[in-house]
Design an enzyme around this catalytic site. Structure first.
Site, PDB file in Angstrom:
ATOM      1  N   GLY A   1       0.792  -1.222   0.000  1.00 26.35           N
ATOM      2  CA  GLY A   1       0.000   0.000   0.000  1.00 26.35           C
ATOM      3  C   GLY A   1       0.824   1.271   0.000  1.00 26.35           C
ATOM      4  O   GLY A   1       0.282   2.373  -0.141  1.00 26.35           O
TER       5      GLY A   1
ATOM      6  N   ARG B   1       3.895   3.927  -1.441  1.00 29.04           N
ATOM      7  CA  ARG B   1       4.096   4.505  -2.765  1.00 29.04           C
ATOM      8  C   ARG B   1       5.014   3.654  -3.633  1.00 29.04           C
ATOM      9  O   ARG B   1       4.749   3.433  -4.812  1.00 29.04           O
ATOM     10  CB  ARG B   1       4.625   5.938  -2.618  1.00 29.04           C
ATOM     11  CG  ARG B   1       3.559   6.901  -2.105  1.00 29.04           C
ATOM     12  CD  ARG B   1       4.102   8.261  -1.723  1.00 29.04           C
ATOM     13  NE  ARG B   1       4.918   8.180  -0.514  1.00 29.04           N
ATOM     14  CZ  ARG B   1       5.389   9.241   0.135  1.00 29.04           C
ATOM     15  NH1 ARG B   1       5.090  10.460  -0.303  1.00 29.04           N
ATOM     16  NH2 ARG B   1       6.119   9.100   1.221  1.00 29.04           N
TER      17      ARG B   1
ATOM     18  N   THR C   1      16.247   0.660   3.543  1.00 21.61           N
ATOM     19  CA  THR C   1      17.596   0.886   4.045  1.00 21.61           C
ATOM     20  C   THR C   1      17.639   0.747   5.561  1.00 21.61           C
ATOM     21  O   THR C   1      16.624   0.564   6.215  1.00 21.61           O
ATOM     22  CB  THR C   1      18.099   2.281   3.631  1.00 21.61           C
ATOM     23  OG1 THR C   1      17.187   3.278   4.129  1.00 21.61           O
ATOM     24  CG2 THR C   1      18.175   2.403   2.114  1.00 21.61           C
TER      25      THR C   1
ATOM     26  N   ALA D   1      19.356  -3.457  -1.698  1.00 22.94           N
ATOM     27  CA  ALA D   1      19.810  -2.370  -2.580  1.00 22.94           C
ATOM     28  C   ALA D   1      19.383  -1.023  -2.017  1.00 22.94           C
ATOM     29  O   ALA D   1      18.182  -0.723  -1.987  1.00 22.94           O
ATOM     30  CB  ALA D   1      19.235  -2.549  -3.988  1.00 22.94           C
ATOM     31  N   PRO D   2      20.317  -0.210  -1.546  1.00 22.43           N
ATOM     32  CA  PRO D   2      19.947   1.127  -1.062  1.00 22.43           C
ATOM     33  C   PRO D   2      19.291   1.983  -2.132  1.00 22.43           C
ATOM     34  O   PRO D   2      18.545   2.905  -1.822  1.00 22.43           O
ATOM     35  CB  PRO D   2      21.300   1.719  -0.631  1.00 22.43           C
ATOM     36  CG  PRO D   2      22.151   0.529  -0.327  1.00 22.43           C
ATOM     37  CD  PRO D   2      21.740  -0.508  -1.319  1.00 22.43           C
TER      38      PRO D   2
ATOM     39  N   HIS E   1      16.442  14.677   0.553  1.00 17.23           N
ATOM     40  CA  HIS E   1      15.220  13.901   0.487  1.00 17.23           C
ATOM     41  C   HIS E   1      14.078  14.685   1.119  1.00 17.23           C
ATOM     42  O   HIS E   1      14.292  15.715   1.772  1.00 17.23           O
ATOM     43  CB  HIS E   1      15.373  12.556   1.214  1.00 17.23           C
ATOM     44  CG  HIS E   1      16.118  11.533   0.416  1.00 17.23           C
ATOM     45  ND1 HIS E   1      17.500  11.466   0.396  1.00 17.23           N
ATOM     46  CD2 HIS E   1      15.686  10.537  -0.396  1.00 17.23           C
ATOM     47  CE1 HIS E   1      17.886  10.467  -0.394  1.00 17.23           C
ATOM     48  NE2 HIS E   1      16.802   9.897  -0.882  1.00 17.23           N
TER      49      HIS E   1
ATOM     50  N   LYS F   1      11.380  11.304   5.287  1.00 19.63           N
ATOM     51  CA  LYS F   1      12.313  10.182   5.262  1.00 19.63           C
ATOM     52  C   LYS F   1      12.803   9.893   6.674  1.00 19.63           C
ATOM     53  O   LYS F   1      13.131  10.811   7.431  1.00 19.63           O
ATOM     54  CB  LYS F   1      13.499  10.478   4.340  1.00 19.63           C
ATOM     55  CG  LYS F   1      14.459   9.303   4.187  1.00 19.63           C
ATOM     56  CD  LYS F   1      15.468   9.538   3.071  1.00 19.63           C
ATOM     57  CE  LYS F   1      16.462   8.396   2.981  1.00 19.63           C
ATOM     58  NZ  LYS F   1      15.822   7.087   2.714  1.00 19.63           N
TER      59      LYS F   1
ATOM     60  N   GLY G   1      20.542   5.558   2.626  1.00 18.44           N
ATOM     61  CA  GLY G   1      21.297   4.362   2.287  1.00 18.44           C
ATOM     62  C   GLY G   1      22.153   4.562   1.052  1.00 18.44           C
ATOM     63  O   GLY G   1      23.251   3.999   0.942  1.00 18.44           O
ATOM     64  N   THR G   2      21.675   5.363   0.124  1.00 20.27           N
ATOM     65  CA  THR G   2      22.447   5.647  -1.091  1.00 20.27           C
ATOM     66  C   THR G   2      23.726   6.395  -0.743  1.00 20.27           C
ATOM     67  O   THR G   2      24.799   6.088  -1.266  1.00 20.27           O
ATOM     68  CB  THR G   2      21.597   6.483  -2.071  1.00 20.27           C
ATOM     69  OG1 THR G   2      20.402   5.771  -2.374  1.00 20.27           O
ATOM     70  CG2 THR G   2      22.361   6.759  -3.354  1.00 20.27           C
TER      71      THR G   2
END
Length: 267
Positions: free
Chosen positions: A13, A15, A102, A126-127, A156, A160, A166-167
């Site tokens: 549910g 995004r 993340t 995967a970040p 961001h 968040k 995480g990136t």
């Protein structure tokens, strides 16, 4: 003809979860096995994303879905608090986790790697699933060999949960593989406001900006005498991550062990 990959989506549910459901329902090589989300319990997954009836009702019970739906892969975009438990649960039932959430520690990733190997399945944390963001990380790591003075700035939206992203952490890790720890700036530098210089990582700084109206951006700034170099990536919508999610789902079917970082799938 190869069998379609059966995919369960946790956080259906949300995004990102809705984008993943759209991807799976519209991809000829995939089949939606289950959709899990507390707030959308009982809703048809196709109707949830505006694609019409899909014949899969959203459930709020992840473990039952993993035990009964016959899924090959679990895609999880939930919260840092739930991600480790969800990932470990998927592995327990032999379902390959593809995790976009993340917040994992290196120790947790190591534990999950062992769990995957014991089950003989692959997994991916995967970040960032954006191919453009992966290229930024690689270019930044290359540049750091020649421009060791650098700072990372990531932007961001204000909702968040984790900082830095995480990136940004993955970018910092890749840079640190080719750059020895070296403290930058004036050795007598003092912060008159705590945190003004950002987070410290192996001698350089990471700055996290959180504001409404921003989606996701990252910039790595390199400095040297008489010149600067800036490498930047901007994401504008969640659909831009879906080619990477699709590739992750496909690739994880052929791996054993937990892979950390989508960059391993980019030649």
């Amino acid at each position: 003809m190869n069998r379609r990959i059966r995919v369960a989506v946790s956080g259906a549910g949300g995004r990102m979860g809705k984008e993943v459901i759209k991807l799976v329902l519209q991809d000829e090589g995939m089949e939606l096995a289950a959709a899990i989300d507390r707030s959308s319990h009982g809703v048809d997954a196709g109707g949830l994303v505006g694609l019409g009836e899909a014949g899969v009702r959203v459930t709020d019970d992840l473990e039952t879905a993993l035990a009964t739906a016959g899924a090959d892969v679990l895609v999880d975009f939930t919260t840092p608090q739930a991600a480790y438990t969800n990932t470990s649960l998927a592995i327990k039932y032999g379902v390959r986790p593809v995790i976009g959430t993340t917040g994992f520690t290196p120790e947790q990733i190591g534990e999950l790697d062992e769990q995957c190997k014991e089950q003989g399945i692959g997994g991916l944390i995967a970040p960032n699933f954006s191919i453009g963001a992966i290229l930024l990380m690689r270019f930044a790591a290359q540049a750091a060999k020649y421009f060791p003075h650098l700072e990372i700035i990531e932007y961001h939206g204000d909702q968040k949960l984790d900082a830095p992203s995480g990136t940004a952490v993955k970018t910092a890790e890749m840079i640190s593989e080719v750059r020895k720890e070296m403290k930058q700036g004036n050795p007598r530098e003092e912060e008159t406001i705590e945190g003004a210089r950002g987070g410290y990582y192996n001698g350089f700084r990471i700055h996290s900006v959180r504001l409404p109206g921003i989606f996701a951006q990252e910039e790595v700034v390199f400095g040297d005498y008489g010149q600067t170099l800036k490498i930047r990536h901007d994401s504008y919508e969640r659909a831009g991550y879906m080619p990477g999610v699709k590739l992750g789902i496909e690739k994880v079917m052929g791996y054993t062990g937990m892979i950390y970082g989508f960059d391993h799938f980019i030649d």
